[in-house]
Design a protein around this motif. Structure first.
Motif, PDB file in Angstrom:
ATOM      1  N   THR A  82       0.809  -1.225   0.000  1.00 27.81           N
ATOM      2  CA  THR A  82       0.000   0.000   0.000  1.00 27.81           C
ATOM      3  C   THR A  82       0.838   1.268   0.000  1.00 27.81           C
ATOM      4  O   THR A  82       0.275   2.372  -0.053  1.00 27.81           O
ATOM      5  CB  THR A  82      -0.913   0.018   1.232  1.00 27.81           C
ATOM      6  N   GLY A  83       2.159   1.157   0.058  1.00 31.74           N
ATOM      7  CA  GLY A  83       2.993   2.349   0.031  1.00 31.74           C
ATOM      8  C   GLY A  83       2.747   3.246   1.218  1.00 31.74           C
ATOM      9  O   GLY A  83       2.733   2.808   2.375  1.00 31.74           O
ATOM     10  N   TRP A  84       2.541   4.520   0.923  1.00 35.47           N
ATOM     11  CA  TRP A  84       2.304   5.508   1.978  1.00 35.47           C
ATOM     12  C   TRP A  84       0.825   5.787   2.191  1.00 35.47           C
ATOM     13  O   TRP A  84       0.476   6.793   2.829  1.00 35.47           O
ATOM     14  CB  TRP A  84       3.019   6.803   1.636  1.00 35.47           C
ATOM     15  N   LEU A  85      -0.054   4.945   1.665  1.00 32.19           N
ATOM     16  CA  LEU A  85      -1.479   5.140   1.911  1.00 32.19           C
ATOM     17  C   LEU A  85      -1.777   4.987   3.399  1.00 32.19           C
ATOM     18  O   LEU A  85      -1.217   4.120   4.067  1.00 32.19           O
ATOM     19  CB  LEU A  85      -2.304   4.135   1.102  1.00 32.19           C
ATOM     20  N   ASP A  86      -2.650   5.818   3.908  1.00 32.72           N
ATOM     21  CA  ASP A  86      -3.050   5.804   5.312  1.00 32.72           C
ATOM     22  C   ASP A  86      -1.869   6.058   6.248  1.00 32.72           C
ATOM     23  O   ASP A  86      -1.773   5.484   7.335  1.00 32.72           O
ATOM     24  CB  ASP A  86      -3.724   4.479   5.677  1.00 32.72           C
ATOM     25  N   THR A  87      -0.950   6.924   5.826  1.00 32.82           N
ATOM     26  CA  THR A  87       0.174   7.347   6.671  1.00 32.82           C
ATOM     27  C   THR A  87       0.310   8.864   6.586  1.00 32.82           C
ATOM     28  O   THR A  87      -0.179   9.498   5.645  1.00 32.82           O
ATOM     29  CB  THR A  87       1.496   6.706   6.227  1.00 32.82           C
ATOM     30  N   ILE A 126      -6.460   9.587   0.943  1.00 30.96           N
ATOM     31  CA  ILE A 126      -5.324   8.914   1.557  1.00 30.96           C
ATOM     32  C   ILE A 126      -5.700   8.186   2.846  1.00 30.96           C
ATOM     33  O   ILE A 126      -5.264   7.066   3.089  1.00 30.96           O
ATOM     34  CB  ILE A 126      -4.197   9.932   1.838  1.00 30.96           C
ATOM     35  N   SER A 127      -6.517   8.807   3.684  1.00 34.40           N
ATOM     36  CA  SER A 127      -6.802   8.245   5.004  1.00 34.40           C
ATOM     37  C   SER A 127      -7.771   7.075   4.896  1.00 34.40           C
ATOM     38  O   SER A 127      -8.786   7.159   4.199  1.00 34.40           O
ATOM     39  CB  SER A 127      -7.393   9.318   5.923  1.00 34.40           C
TER      40      SER A 127
END
Length: 309
Positions: free
Chosen positions: A168-173, A250-251
């Protein structure tokens, strides 16, 4: 011995009084009255929002509507902090981190780029500036999908391999939430216009004293650009604090959810809790109002300097 001779008071000429009265009424009719009407129109939605936040849902839809409902329901401002549909405390903290870090990094990186474009001559400088200016003309909505794919495909993050695949990479970060917004073409343009107004003699004097190029930027240019930086910082913070679209993309969990997304949870297919929604809206607006009132004198100064050349 000194003799003081008292002069009788001279009457003010009637013509001067008439001119003063005409100037007063001209100012009232041409500026103060229109400004008061415009201010009242602009402030009425804010007043209505506060008024609804102090009612029950039944009172909101009463007819005929009242501007103020008595008694005022202050309990809404207590209940929203424990509302199970949203965690206002965590979401407010997430929003503060998101807006503060993004604004700081945006000012730092934009001021560096703007200083280079304004104070140094190098091949292609004009082309680079035009390319930066062109990014201002691109709607944010056009960039949403490419940015999402880039954030999702960050190598070695969120379970991704070295090619950015499989996770997911930087998703939800917070990395994915903050970093795509730290570079702004408008911020670079705004600060470049300000740096152009700085006298070159200051840089020359700093170089004679042995200051490095970075020292000129850090010790000379930045302190002198504080009005522009503060004005731009207010606009950037306000935009990040009120941002809904990018955090929505993103969140995916409570750990990165902002207050704007939390307020959206109060509106579902089953209906909208308008009393709680407007109460949360009032709470989310208060930091912006306080920030503006504390730093409002820097806004006009910074904008004037920023567009002064």
């Amino acid at each position: 011995m000194t003799v003081v001779i008292m002069q009788p008071d001279r009457p003010v000429p009637t013509a001067a009084i008439d001119r003063s009265r005409r100037r007063f009424w001209r100012a009232v009719l041409t500026f103060y009255l229109p400004a008061t009407i415009v201010a009242a129109v602009m402030l009425f939605p804010l007043f209505w929002m506060v008024s609804i936040s102090l009612r029950t849902n039944a009172e909101i839809f009463s007819y005929p509507p009242d501007l103020v409902s008595i008694p005022l329901r202050w309990q809404n401002y207590i209940d929203i902090w424990t509302d199970p549909r949203m965690n206002l405390g965590i979401q407010a903290w997430n929003t503060l981190v998101y807006a503060t870090v993004r604004t700081f990094l945006q000012l730092l990186l934009s001021s560096m780029a703007a200083f280079i474009l304004a104070r140094y001559s190098f091949p292609g400088r004009t082309l680079v500036f035009y390319l930066v200016l062109a990014t201002v003309m691109i709607p944010d909505e056009v960039m949403m999908v490419p940015l999402f794919l880039m954030v999702k495909s960050v190598p070695l993050a969120g379970g991704n391999d070295i090619f950015g695949m499989g996770g997911t990479g930087w998703l939800d970060t917070f990395y994915g939430l903050i970093l795509p917004g730290v570079v702004s073409g408008y911020s670079i343009f705004f600060l470049r216009q300000f740096f152009l107004t700085l006298p070159k003699e200051l840089e020359e004097a700093a170089r004679i004293d042995g200051c490095s190029e970075f020292g000129i930027y850090w010790r000379v240019a930045l302190p002198m650009s504080m009005p522009a930086l503060i004005a731009l910082g207010i606009f950037s913070f306000q935009f990040a604090w009120s941002d809904f679209t990018w955090p929505l993309i993103i969140s995916g969990s409570e750990r990165t959810r902002t207050i704007q997304l939390g307020l959206g949870l109060l509106s579902t297919t089953d209906g909208t809790d308008w009393a709680m929604l407007l109460t949360g809206a009032v709470i989310s607006t208060l930091p912006l109002i306080a920030l503006f009132m504390l730093l409002q004198r820097f806004i006009v100064t910074g904008v004037n300097f920023g567009v002064g050349k």
